[in-house]
Write a protein that holds these residues in place. Structure first.
Motif, mmCIF file in Angstrom:
data_model
loop_
_atom_site.group_PDB
_atom_site.id
_atom_site.type_symbol
_atom_site.label_atom_id
_atom_site.label_comp_id
_atom_site.label_asym_id
_atom_site.label_seq_id
_atom_site.Cartn_x
_atom_site.Cartn_y
_atom_site.Cartn_z
ATOM 1 N N SER A 360 0.825 -1.221 0.000
ATOM 2 C CA SER A 360 0.000 0.000 0.000
ATOM 3 C C SER A 360 0.855 1.266 0.000
ATOM 4 O O SER A 360 0.468 2.290 -0.579
ATOM 5 C CB SER A 360 -0.950 0.001 1.202
ATOM 6 O OG SER A 360 -0.196 -0.095 2.396
ATOM 7 N N ASN A 364 0.537 3.957 -2.988
ATOM 8 C CA ASN A 364 0.251 5.351 -2.674
ATOM 9 C C ASN A 364 1.275 6.279 -3.338
ATOM 10 O O ASN A 364 0.935 7.345 -3.859
ATOM 11 C CB ASN A 364 0.248 5.544 -1.152
ATOM 12 C CG ASN A 364 -0.313 6.895 -0.764
ATOM 13 O OD1 ASN A 364 -1.314 7.337 -1.317
ATOM 14 N ND2 ASN A 364 0.347 7.560 0.163
ATOM 15 N N ARG A 365 2.530 5.851 -3.338
ATOM 16 C CA ARG A 365 3.581 6.640 -4.006
ATOM 17 C C ARG A 365 3.337 6.716 -5.511
ATOM 18 O O ARG A 365 3.593 7.748 -6.138
ATOM 19 C CB ARG A 365 4.959 6.033 -3.730
ATOM 20 C CG ARG A 365 5.540 6.406 -2.381
ATOM 21 C CD ARG A 365 7.003 5.986 -2.254
ATOM 22 N NE ARG A 365 7.893 6.719 -3.153
ATOM 23 C CZ ARG A 365 9.211 6.528 -3.206
ATOM 24 N NH1 ARG A 365 9.771 5.623 -2.426
ATOM 25 N NH2 ARG A 365 9.958 7.220 -4.049
ATOM 26 N N ASN A 367 0.449 6.660 -6.974
ATOM 27 C CA ASN A 367 -0.659 7.606 -7.141
ATOM 28 C C ASN A 367 -0.170 9.047 -7.039
ATOM 29 O O ASN A 367 -0.512 9.896 -7.883
ATOM 30 C CB ASN A 367 -1.721 7.301 -6.083
ATOM 31 C CG ASN A 367 -2.986 8.121 -6.292
ATOM 32 O OD1 ASN A 367 -3.365 8.405 -7.417
ATOM 33 N ND2 ASN A 367 -3.620 8.514 -5.202
ATOM 34 N N CYS A 368 0.618 9.327 -6.011
ATOM 35 C CA CYS A 368 1.121 10.696 -5.808
ATOM 36 C C CYS A 368 1.996 11.140 -6.977
ATOM 37 O O CYS A 368 1.901 12.272 -7.454
ATOM 38 C CB CYS A 368 1.932 10.784 -4.515
ATOM 39 S SG CYS A 368 0.913 10.593 -3.046
#
Length: 404
Positions: A360, A364-365, A367-368
């Motif tokens: 996760s 998340n990285r 996505n960012c």
């Protein structure tokens, strides 16, 4: 105004060009003139030839009778490419050579000095620009990707179309920026870096150096084979080969383990995570049907540089960006990372990419980073403007190349 004059000139040239399609003497792109003294260029070995490049600078017209002001000298040349071998427009590997036939480092188009070059024929890419676009993005993401220059080529007096003059992937200060390995480098920091490996087809006589102990991403069950790009299979020291094989296998083992997300015993200490994220995003953005499973390069730093395994450089995106009518390569929906669920065959996606997305923190990285890039270099308007500017520069050359 200047712009009106240019448009009128363009109309005149376009009208004229339909009459005398390939007999033009003036070009807006650099002209590369190659003379093999009538000898046919082979797949191997390279043959001797002469090359002249006429380039009067950005936006300047180049005339066929202008002096060879960008390069004028001896080269050795051979055909290159695996699937492209049978195309009517061949790609070539070129070595610049001095007057004494020794490899001769030169700076072409203000690029870092070297002696290894590629004349890439964008034959299967009717837009001619897919690789150029992708490598530009690679450089803008902060990675080295091959520098490119559109040109038009005259071979033994015949016009042979639009080509991309470009750098080859190799370890050197101006390219993949890791010190290269000499055969004797088997100790301490020396042995820890300077490797470029790839996952790729074995056509063209390349050899698998080792197979991953782990199969392809489920539901695929293909074997993942690693090839040595630099140093090559037949020049690497056995201790060096064992080192890089062990390092990559240890990374894969950490990825497979139940503790794979752990910051110390998991996969993260082995790799430059950001490079893998960038590789993933460009492969998905371009929906590269060859992505992950073919022409996928990894390179490893020396411990003194950080020691990480880095994804890239980007290579071979000529059938990406919607240019494949199989395995959903033509669709703008879906994920290339799921290739093994869509298509079988000999070359399949390694398990690494999907496995990391199960972390996760990594997801998340991703996505960012995507959001950050979509606001800057991957903004739609920025991409469209760049494509339009290349399209304008290629308008006449493209017509000539299609006619040829």
């Amino acid at each position: 105004s200047m712009k009106k004059c240019f448009v009128l000139w363009l109309i005149l040239v376009l009208c004229f060009d339909t009459q005398a399609q390939v007999n033009l003497t003036s070009f807006t792109l650099p002209i590369v003139v190659i003379d093999t003294d009538g000898l046919a260029i082979q797949d191997e070995p390279k043959i001797d030839a002469l090359m002249g490049i006429i380039y009067n600078g950005p936006g300047q017209v180049n005339q066929l009778n202008d002096p060879f002001n960008e390069f004028d000298g001896q080269i050795a040349i051979e055909k290159r490419g695996s699937s492209s071998g049978g195309f009517p427009q061949a790609s070539y590997g070129i070595e610049t050579r001095g007057p004494d036939s020794v490899n001769y480092n030169v700076s072409l188009f203000d690029w870092p000095s070297d002696n290894d070059w590629i004349l890439y024929a964008p034959y299967t890419d009717k837009a001619l620009m897919r690789n150029v676009l992708t490598y530009k993005l690679g450089n803008e993401l902060g990675r080295w990707a091959p520098r490119t220059q559109f040109c038009e080529v005259i071979l033994n007096g015949n016009y042979v179309g639009v080509y991309v003059f470009m750098e080859r992937i190799k370890t050197s200060s101006g390219r993949v920026n890791i010190p290269g390995l000499d055969y004797a480098d088997t100790l301490n920091d020396q042995i820890t870096g300077g490797y470029i490996v790839k996952v790729d087809k074995t056509t063209g006589g390349s050899q698998i150096a080792w197979n991953s102990p782990y199969g392809a991403q489920v539901p695929g069950n293909g074997v993942i084979g690693f090839q040595l790009h630099d140093p090559e299979y037949d020049t690497i020291h056995p201790i060096q080969k064992a080192y890089i094989q062990d390092y990559i296998t240890d990374w894969e083992q950490a990825l497979k383990s139940t503790a794979f997300t752990h910051p110390i015993v998991g996969y993260k200490p082995f790799i430059d995570v950001r490079s893998f994220i960038d590789y993933f995003l460009v492969t998905e953005l371009s929906k590269n049907v060859d992505g992950y499973r073919i022409s996928t390069f990894l390179h490893k730093q020396h411990s003194s540089q950080g020691g990480k395994l880095i994804a890239g450089p980007f290579w071979d995106y000529n059938i990406a960006w919607g240019n494949a009518n199989y395995c959903e390569g033509n669709l703008t929906t879906g994920w290339e990372i799921n290739f093994n669920s869509l298509c079988g065959g000999q070359w399949q996606n390694p398990f690494w990419w999907s496995r990391m997305l199960q972390d996760s923190v990594y997801a998340n990285r991703v996505n960012c980073r995507w959001l950050e890039l979509r606001a800057t270099i991957l903004d739609s308007t920025v991409l469209m403007n760049y494509i339009d500017s290349m399209s304008l520069a290629l308008s006449l050359p493209a017509q000539r190349t299609y006619t040829k």
